[in-house]
Enzyme design. Structure first.
Site, short mmCIF file in Angstrom:
data_model
loop_
_atom_site.label_atom_id
_atom_site.label_comp_id
_atom_site.label_asym_id
_atom_site.label_seq_id
_atom_site.Cartn_x
_atom_site.Cartn_y
_atom_site.Cartn_z
N ARG A 111 -22.13 -1.51 1.78
CA ARG A 111 -20.89 -0.75 1.53
C ARG A 111 -19.76 -1.77 1.48
O ARG A 111 -19.42 -2.39 2.49
CB ARG A 111 -20.66 0.26 2.66
CG ARG A 111 -19.41 1.13 2.53
CD ARG A 111 -19.33 2.06 3.74
NE ARG A 111 -18.13 2.86 3.78
CZ ARG A 111 -18.02 4.11 3.34
NH1 ARG A 111 -19.06 4.69 2.79
NH2 ARG A 111 -16.90 4.78 3.45
N HIS A 138 -19.81 5.37 -6.31
CA HIS A 138 -20.41 5.86 -5.06
C HIS A 138 -21.70 6.62 -5.41
O HIS A 138 -21.79 7.83 -5.22
CB HIS A 138 -19.43 6.77 -4.33
CG HIS A 138 -19.72 6.95 -2.88
ND1 HIS A 138 -20.85 6.45 -2.27
CD2 HIS A 138 -19.02 7.60 -1.89
CE1 HIS A 138 -20.84 6.77 -0.99
NE2 HIS A 138 -19.74 7.46 -0.74
N GLN A 141 -23.64 8.97 -2.83
CA GLN A 141 -22.98 10.26 -2.62
C GLN A 141 -23.35 11.25 -3.72
O GLN A 141 -23.57 12.43 -3.46
CB GLN A 141 -21.47 10.08 -2.58
CG GLN A 141 -20.69 11.38 -2.40
CD GLN A 141 -20.92 12.01 -1.05
OE1 GLN A 141 -20.68 11.39 -0.03
NE2 GLN A 141 -21.38 13.25 -1.03
N ASP A 234 -11.69 14.87 -4.08
CA ASP A 234 -11.77 13.76 -3.13
C ASP A 234 -10.35 13.48 -2.66
O ASP A 234 -9.37 13.96 -3.25
CB ASP A 234 -12.38 12.53 -3.81
CG ASP A 234 -12.63 11.37 -2.86
OD1 ASP A 234 -12.72 11.60 -1.64
OD2 ASP A 234 -12.74 10.23 -3.34
N CYS A 278 -16.60 15.00 -0.71
CA CYS A 278 -17.44 13.99 -0.08
C CYS A 278 -17.01 13.64 1.34
O CYS A 278 -17.76 12.98 2.07
CB CYS A 278 -17.51 12.74 -0.94
SG CYS A 278 -15.94 11.88 -1.14
N ARG A 306 -26.77 13.69 2.28
CA ARG A 306 -26.75 12.23 2.22
C ARG A 306 -28.03 11.66 2.85
O ARG A 306 -28.63 10.72 2.33
CB ARG A 306 -25.52 11.68 2.94
CG ARG A 306 -24.19 11.92 2.25
CD ARG A 306 -24.06 11.11 0.97
NE ARG A 306 -24.13 9.68 1.22
CZ ARG A 306 -23.12 8.91 1.62
NH1 ARG A 306 -21.93 9.46 1.84
NH2 ARG A 306 -23.29 7.61 1.78
#
Length: 321
Positions: A111, A138, A141, A234, A278, A306
């Protein structure tokens, strides 16, 4: 040839379906596969590496917990490496780090900030490298999001997904690429100056031509929402992009104010539309409290997924080494 997962289009439509099918299987039977375990189902001792390096340059809740739990569920050991815990990026190059890690671990999960760093890591690594979030994409996700949509809608291909908000961030990019890979009609709405780069839109259109999906990028939230089966949003202020003053923060909120997912916005979508976020969420800004906590929200399923999607991805990549 080692397979990596750095961007959503690293999986074809068929491969994406394979991963999602495996994720659904692992959700039903969480401990049915032990990719990293030291004993196979017939009782023979195996010699495969069981440790997965999980590197965090950014803070994390869901990514850290889901990967650590998933690796353990699969019989492996998560080696969590925080920012400042290694020489990566300051005393040692990414390439040299990859060459060391590949001799000690089975998979590298990172990450980070720059997508180019992930690309350099993958180019030097003989073990799978997974993008657990970068400034540009991402993709993990999105596997969870697609699994969630499929659970609630029964399919992906042909559905319309509307994303509202900062349309120049990693989530918007991944919704475009992963959504059209699944054969969905993806609509992205954001203000001028906060729309996806043309290269991402072009890549999404190329993939849509293969899968039957489609792409719409617009500044009109109503055009994106009209009849949508899925509505996603988001945070309006991404990690690492925080304004440097209260005045700048207020200006950002004002810029995005017409792109919030509230009851008025949901009234434009299909009556049975589901809502994704998310997380972390900022109620009263990008999403209203009565929407994220309401009956159309599948956000908590999305968060749980996830775990299942990433377990499936790790198994799938390991099987192709």
């Amino acid at each position: 040839m080692t397979r990596h997962f750095l961007i959503d289009t690293d999986l074809t439509q068929a491969e994406q379906t394979e991963v999602l099918d495996l994720a659904a299987e692992l959700k039903r039977a969480p401990y049915s596969l032990s990719t990293y375990a030291g004993v196979d189902p017939d009782g023979a001792v195996t010699t495969g590496r069981q440790t997965v390096a999980v590197i965090f340059d950014k803070t994390s809740t869901r990514t850290r917990v889901s990967f650590a739990t998933g690796i353990a569920d699969l019989g492996g050991v998560p080696l969590i490496i925080g920012a400042g815990d290694s020489q990566l990026g300051h005393k040692e190059s990414i390439t040299d780090t990859a060459k060391v890690l590949e001799r000690m671990v089975s998979t590298i999960v990172w990450r980070t900030y720059a997508q180019t760093g992930l690309e350099e890591m993958a180019a030097a690594s003989k073990v799978p490298v997974i993008n657990a979030l970068s400034d540009d994409y991402h993709p993990c996700q999105l596997l969870a999001d697609l699994l969630t949509i499929r659970e609630h809608k029964g399919q992906l291909a042909g559905l319309t997904l509307a994303y509202l908000g900062d349309a120049a961030n990693n989530m918007a990019n991944s919704y475009l690429l992963a959504g059209v890979t699944a054969g969905m009609h993806v609509r992205i709405a954001g203000p001028d100056g906060h729309l996806p780069q043309q290269s991402v839109v072009d890549a999404a259109n190329d993939r849509a031509a293969e899968t039957g999906g489609s792409v719409l990028v617009t500044t009109d939230p109503a055009a994106a929402l009209a009849g949508a089966d899925v509505v996603a949003t988001d945070t309006w202020i991404s990690m690492g992009q925080e304004p440097d003053s209260a005045t700048a923060k207020d200006a950002t909120y004002e810029l995005f104010s017409s792109y919030g997912v509230d009851t008025a916005a949901m009234a434009l979508a299909a009556p049975d539309a589901v809502v994704l976020h998310c997380l972390p969420a900022y109620r009263g800004y990008e999403i209203a409290a009565d929407v994220i906590d309401g009956p159309q929200s599948v956000v908590w399923d999305e968060a749980e997924n996830r775990l299942h999607a990433q377990k499936a991805l790790m198994v799938w990549l390991m099987d192709r080494r």
